[in-house]
Design a protein around this motif. Structure first.
Motif, PDB file in Angstrom:
ATOM      1  N   VAL A   1      -1.402 -16.639  11.901  1.00  0.00           N
ATOM      2  CA  VAL A   1      -1.818 -15.407  11.231  1.00  0.00           C
ATOM      3  C   VAL A   1      -0.648 -14.440  11.228  1.00  0.00           C
ATOM      4  O   VAL A   1      -0.049 -14.177  12.277  1.00  0.00           O
ATOM      5  CB  VAL A   1      -3.005 -14.721  11.944  1.00  0.00           C
ATOM      6  CG1 VAL A   1      -3.536 -13.565  11.096  1.00  0.00           C
ATOM      7  CG2 VAL A   1      -4.109 -15.697  12.238  1.00  0.00           C
ATOM      8  N   CYS A   2      -0.315 -13.929  10.055  1.00  0.00           N
ATOM      9  CA  CYS A   2       0.751 -12.938   9.928  1.00  0.00           C
ATOM     10  C   CYS A   2       0.084 -11.578   9.780  1.00  0.00           C
ATOM     11  O   CYS A   2      -0.580 -11.315   8.772  1.00  0.00           O
ATOM     12  CB  CYS A   2       1.586 -13.297   8.690  1.00  0.00           C
ATOM     13  SG  CYS A   2       2.880 -12.123   8.319  1.00  0.00           S
ATOM     14  N   VAL A   3       0.204 -10.724  10.818  1.00  0.00           N
ATOM     15  CA  VAL A   3      -0.535  -9.452  10.811  1.00  0.00           C
ATOM     16  C   VAL A   3       0.346  -8.276  10.390  1.00  0.00           C
ATOM     17  O   VAL A   3       1.564  -8.272  10.604  1.00  0.00           O
ATOM     18  CB  VAL A   3      -1.161  -9.129  12.200  1.00  0.00           C
ATOM     19  CG1 VAL A   3      -2.244 -10.124  12.555  1.00  0.00           C
ATOM     20  CG2 VAL A   3      -0.104  -9.045  13.299  1.00  0.00           C
ATOM     21  N   SER A   4      -0.300  -7.277   9.825  1.00  0.00           N
ATOM     22  CA  SER A   4       0.364  -6.011   9.504  1.00  0.00           C
ATOM     23  C   SER A   4       0.196  -5.054  10.671  1.00  0.00           C
ATOM     24  O   SER A   4      -0.829  -5.077  11.360  1.00  0.00           O
ATOM     25  CB  SER A   4      -0.265  -5.380   8.252  1.00  0.00           C
ATOM     26  OG  SER A   4      -0.032  -6.189   7.122  1.00  0.00           O
ATOM     27  N   THR A   5       1.211  -4.217  10.888  1.00  0.00           N
ATOM     28  CA  THR A   5       1.128  -3.219  11.968  1.00  0.00           C
ATOM     29  C   THR A   5       1.112  -1.791  11.418  1.00  0.00           C
ATOM     30  O   THR A   5       0.849  -0.846  12.149  1.00  0.00           O
ATOM     31  CB  THR A   5       2.325  -3.347  12.936  1.00  0.00           C
ATOM     32  OG1 THR A   5       3.537  -3.335  12.163  1.00  0.00           O
ATOM     33  CG2 THR A   5       2.241  -4.642  13.729  1.00  0.00           C
ATOM     34  N   GLN A   6       1.448  -1.656  10.144  1.00  0.00           N
ATOM     35  CA  GLN A   6       1.410  -0.334   9.501  1.00  0.00           C
ATOM     36  C   GLN A   6       0.898  -0.540   8.070  1.00  0.00           C
ATOM     37  O   GLN A   6       1.046  -1.627   7.500  1.00  0.00           O
ATOM     38  CB  GLN A   6       2.819   0.272   9.424  1.00  0.00           C
ATOM     39  CG  GLN A   6       3.465   0.509  10.779  1.00  0.00           C
ATOM     40  CD  GLN A   6       4.868   1.110  10.653  1.00  0.00           C
ATOM     41  OE1 GLN A   6       5.662   0.694   9.820  1.00  0.00           O
ATOM     42  NE2 GLN A   6       5.150   2.103  11.498  1.00  0.00           N
ATOM     43  N   ALA A   7       0.324   0.522   7.501  1.00  0.00           N
ATOM     44  CA  ALA A   7       0.047   0.500   6.062  1.00  0.00           C
ATOM     45  C   ALA A   7       1.320   1.055   5.432  1.00  0.00           C
ATOM     46  O   ALA A   7       1.691   2.201   5.669  1.00  0.00           O
ATOM     47  CB  ALA A   7      -1.156   1.378   5.746  1.00  0.00           C
ATOM     48  N   GLY A   8       2.032   0.210   4.686  1.00  0.00           N
ATOM     49  CA  GLY A   8       3.342   0.587   4.162  1.00  0.00           C
ATOM     50  C   GLY A   8       4.396   0.500   5.246  1.00  0.00           C
ATOM     51  O   GLY A   8       4.153  -0.048   6.333  1.00  0.00           O
ATOM     52  N   CYS A   9       5.595   1.018   4.972  1.00  0.00           N
ATOM     53  CA  CYS A   9       6.679   0.983   5.964  1.00  0.00           C
ATOM     54  C   CYS A   9       7.706   2.047   5.597  1.00  0.00           C
ATOM     55  O   CYS A   9       7.989   2.261   4.421  1.00  0.00           O
ATOM     56  CB  CYS A   9       7.346  -0.392   5.985  1.00  0.00           C
ATOM     57  SG  CYS A   9       8.629  -0.535   7.258  1.00  0.00           S
ATOM     58  N   ALA A  10       8.241   2.703   6.634  1.00  0.00           N
ATOM     59  CA  ALA A  10       9.193   3.799   6.390  1.00  0.00           C
ATOM     60  C   ALA A  10      10.640   3.330   6.378  1.00  0.00           C
ATOM     61  O   ALA A  10      11.544   4.128   6.167  1.00  0.00           O
ATOM     62  CB  ALA A  10       9.010   4.867   7.474  1.00  0.00           C
ATOM     63  N   MET A  11      10.866   2.028   6.612  1.00  0.00           N
ATOM     64  CA  MET A  11      12.242   1.578   6.805  1.00  0.00           C
ATOM     65  C   MET A  11      13.006   1.375   5.499  1.00  0.00           C
ATOM     66  O   MET A  11      14.233   1.354   5.494  1.00  0.00           O
ATOM     67  CB  MET A  11      12.263   0.278   7.627  1.00  0.00           C
ATOM     68  CG  MET A  11      11.699   0.455   9.022  1.00  0.00           C
ATOM     69  SD  MET A  11      12.685   1.659   9.939  1.00  0.00           S
ATOM     70  CE  MET A  11      11.697   1.886  11.401  1.00  0.00           C
ATOM     71  N   GLY A  12      12.279   1.170   4.425  1.00  0.00           N
ATOM     72  CA  GLY A  12      12.895   1.173   3.087  1.00  0.00           C
ATOM     73  C   GLY A  12      13.882   0.059   2.788  1.00  0.00           C
ATOM     74  O   GLY A  12      14.763   0.240   1.942  1.00  0.00           O
ATOM     75  N   CYS A  13      13.752  -1.112   3.426  1.00  0.00           N
ATOM     76  CA  CYS A  13      14.667  -2.218   3.107  1.00  0.00           C
ATOM     77  C   CYS A  13      14.591  -2.475   1.601  1.00  0.00           C
ATOM     78  O   CYS A  13      13.495  -2.577   1.035  1.00  0.00           O
ATOM     79  CB  CYS A  13      14.288  -3.467   3.903  1.00  0.00           C
ATOM     80  SG  CYS A  13      14.312  -3.172   5.674  1.00  0.00           S
ATOM     81  N   VAL A  14      15.756  -2.588   0.981  1.00  0.00           N
ATOM     82  CA  VAL A  14      15.792  -2.528  -0.485  1.00  0.00           C
ATOM     83  C   VAL A  14      15.143  -3.730  -1.168  1.00  0.00           C
ATOM     84  O   VAL A  14      14.733  -3.640  -2.315  1.00  0.00           O
ATOM     85  CB  VAL A  14      17.247  -2.362  -0.999  1.00  0.00           C
ATOM     86  CG1 VAL A  14      17.798  -1.011  -0.599  1.00  0.00           C
ATOM     87  CG2 VAL A  14      18.141  -3.487  -0.491  1.00  0.00           C
ATOM     88  N   PHE A  15      15.051  -4.858  -0.433  1.00  0.00           N
ATOM     89  CA  PHE A  15      14.516  -6.081  -1.052  1.00  0.00           C
ATOM     90  C   PHE A  15      13.053  -6.312  -0.708  1.00  0.00           C
ATOM     91  O   PHE A  15      12.487  -7.340  -1.051  1.00  0.00           O
ATOM     92  CB  PHE A  15      15.345  -7.293  -0.590  1.00  0.00           C
ATOM     93  CG  PHE A  15      15.549  -7.304   0.905  1.00  0.00           C
ATOM     94  CD1 PHE A  15      14.559  -7.775   1.746  1.00  0.00           C
ATOM     95  CD2 PHE A  15      16.727  -6.799   1.457  1.00  0.00           C
ATOM     96  CE1 PHE A  15      14.726  -7.748   3.120  1.00  0.00           C
ATOM     97  CE2 PHE A  15      16.901  -6.776   2.834  1.00  0.00           C
ATOM     98  CZ  PHE A  15      15.894  -7.254   3.665  1.00  0.00           C
ATOM     99  N   CYS A  16      12.424  -5.381  -0.006  1.00  0.00           N
ATOM    100  CA  CYS A  16      11.077  -5.615   0.535  1.00  0.00           C
ATOM    101  C   CYS A  16      10.029  -4.781  -0.201  1.00  0.00           C
ATOM    102  O   CYS A  16      10.152  -3.555  -0.291  1.00  0.00           O
ATOM    103  CB  CYS A  16      11.067  -5.282   2.023  1.00  0.00           C
ATOM    104  SG  CYS A  16       9.415  -5.325   2.748  1.00  0.00           S
TER     105      CYS A  16
END
Ligand code: SAH
Ligand code: SF4
Length: 404
Positions: free
Chosen positions: A132-147
């Motif tokens: 199972v691949c789980v999420s830990t946040q809704a969205g993400c603040a890190m802004g990786c350009v390819f994600c």
């Protein structure tokens, strides 16, 4: 980043908290174990399904602390039936994605995180590996350009209970097929170590024998490289695996791909990885998203090889999956050449077989603000059970048809 202002649910509670709740409500002690048994082995969808508890006790418990199971909004299954992407609604309406990846042959999958390399599986068992691949946040603040998650921005942190409820939801689905969760990777939406407290709490709940009881070595946390978080995690006394998303041996190139990284992040991450290994005995793996024309040439592979030479590690090369960002997948020739450079330098490395990219469930494709081909929940019972097949080979091919 502050914790989420979301009420605690029963899935946020560690066993000691459940004991305390039961005592506080004046219930007999054994009700705590009954409640835990129901939560982690029967996977109730509503308070009425907490059948082991008498109605009065059930009402008292859920009045103090709601059940708050995740609600399935959509389910999409890959063509081969082995990858399932779930869109789940949290109690306050927040939408997140969770992915189930299955390896029906029961074999270890090269490059699959969460695979304890020192615990060989019995090939005769033919049990499907269900990660199972789980999420830990809704969205993400890190802004990786390819994600894709990075591109949707940050909405909020998830609570430990919301992380646990993703696993419970999948466990319930698997139970209906006589299967169970074998591995968990914290590789869905968001940066786990930017939501440190809730992530570690979720790990403790998921691994406690009185709760979900999964072996710690069957869990991997993937981080973009929150140094302080890696240092704290090393001191938690946990045996979870750590994957660091490195993406470049060069500081400037890494900053271009991960705009929130510090100017010295490559060096800092290598030092943090060594400390983590020393403190836990757990080898750290590096994730490397190969972005066509950016970081995928043999000229980039060579300094990476020099950097990692002599470090006990494993590199997972992930040919970048298509997102709205317009980044190119690497050519097959570049993927092979990159892999060859690392191998020649004696560095363990795998090109990750992709799963689910045709349903946008692959690495970096998770986002909740745009639709994909969807199967409605009432059609779920008609879904095919994953076919049993022979061992699959890792393919160093950047063909966009499979998943990590
Ligand atoms: N935030 C954490 C965990 C979630 S991302 C992290 O960054 O590690 C999980 C993995 O997916 C990371 O290794 C990330 O680099 C990778 N990833 C993100 N976007 C991708 C894309 N478009 N193609 C392939 N891998 C991607
Ligand atoms: Fe966030 Fe990881 Fe995506 Fe980067 S790759 S934006 S850290 S989820």
């Amino acid at each position: 980043m502050s914790g989420p202002a979301v009420p605690r649910s029963l899935y946020d509670l560690l066993p000691g908290d459940v004991d305390a709740l039961v005592a506080e409500l004046g219930l007999p002690k054994f009700r705590a174990n009954q409640l835990l048994q129901a939560l982690y082995h029967e996977f109730p969808a509503s308070p009425e399904e907490l059948r082991q508890l008498p109605a009065e006790a059930r009402a008292a418990v859920t009045a103090r602390c709601p059940l708050a199971s995740a609600t399935e909004v959509r389910r999409v299954t890959s063509d081969d039936g082995n990858t399932t992407k779930l869109l789940l609604r949290m109690a306050d309406g927040t939408l997140i994605e969770t992915v189930l990846m299955q390896y029906p042959d029961g074999q270890a999958h090269p490059g699959l995180p969460g695979e304890p390399d020192d615990e060989p599986r019995n090939p005769a068992s033919r049990r499907p590996r269900s990660t199972v691949c789980v999420s830990t946040q809704a969205g993400c603040a890190m802004g990786c350009v390819f994600c894709a998650t990075g591109q949707m921005g940050f909405e909020r942190n998830l609570t430990a209970g919301e992380i646990v409820s993703q696993v419970i939801h999948v466990a319930k689905f698997l139970k209906s097929r006589g299967e169970h969760v074998t591995n968990i990777v914290f590789m869905g939406m968001g940066e786990p170590l930017a939501n440190y407290t809730e992530t570690v709490r979720a790990v403790r709940i998921l691994t406690d024998p009185r709760c979900f009881g999964l072996g710690q070595r069957h869990i991997t946390i993937s981080t973009v490289g929150v140094i302080r978080g890696i240092e704290r995690l090393a001191e938690e006394g946990l045996q979870v695996g750590l994957a660091i998303s490195l993406h470049s041996p060069d500081e400037a190139l890494r900053q271009r791909l991960v705009p929130t990284a510090s100017p010295h992040s490559v060096q800092e991450l290598l030092t943090a990885a060594k400390r983590f290994f020393k403190a836990t005995g757990r080898r750290v793996s590096f994730e490397y998203a190969l972005v066509g024309g950016e970081n995928d040439s043999p000229e980039t592979a060579r300094p990476l090889a020099s950097l990692l030479r002599g470090t006990p590690t494993h590199v997972n090369l992930i040919p970048v999956n298509p997102t709205a960002g317009g980044f190119q997948r690497p050519s097959r020739a570049n993927v092979l050449a990159f892999e060859a450079v690392l191998r020649e330098a004696g560095i363990n490395c795998t090109v990750r077989v992709e799963k689910g990219s045709e349903i946008s469930a692959a690495c970096g494709q998770l986002r909740t603000d745009e639709g994909n081909a969807i199967i409605a929940p009432d059609e779920i019972s008609a879904l095919p059970v994953a076919p049993r097949r022979g061992p699959r080979q890792a393919q160093p091919s950047p063909a966009p048809s499979q998943h990590q």
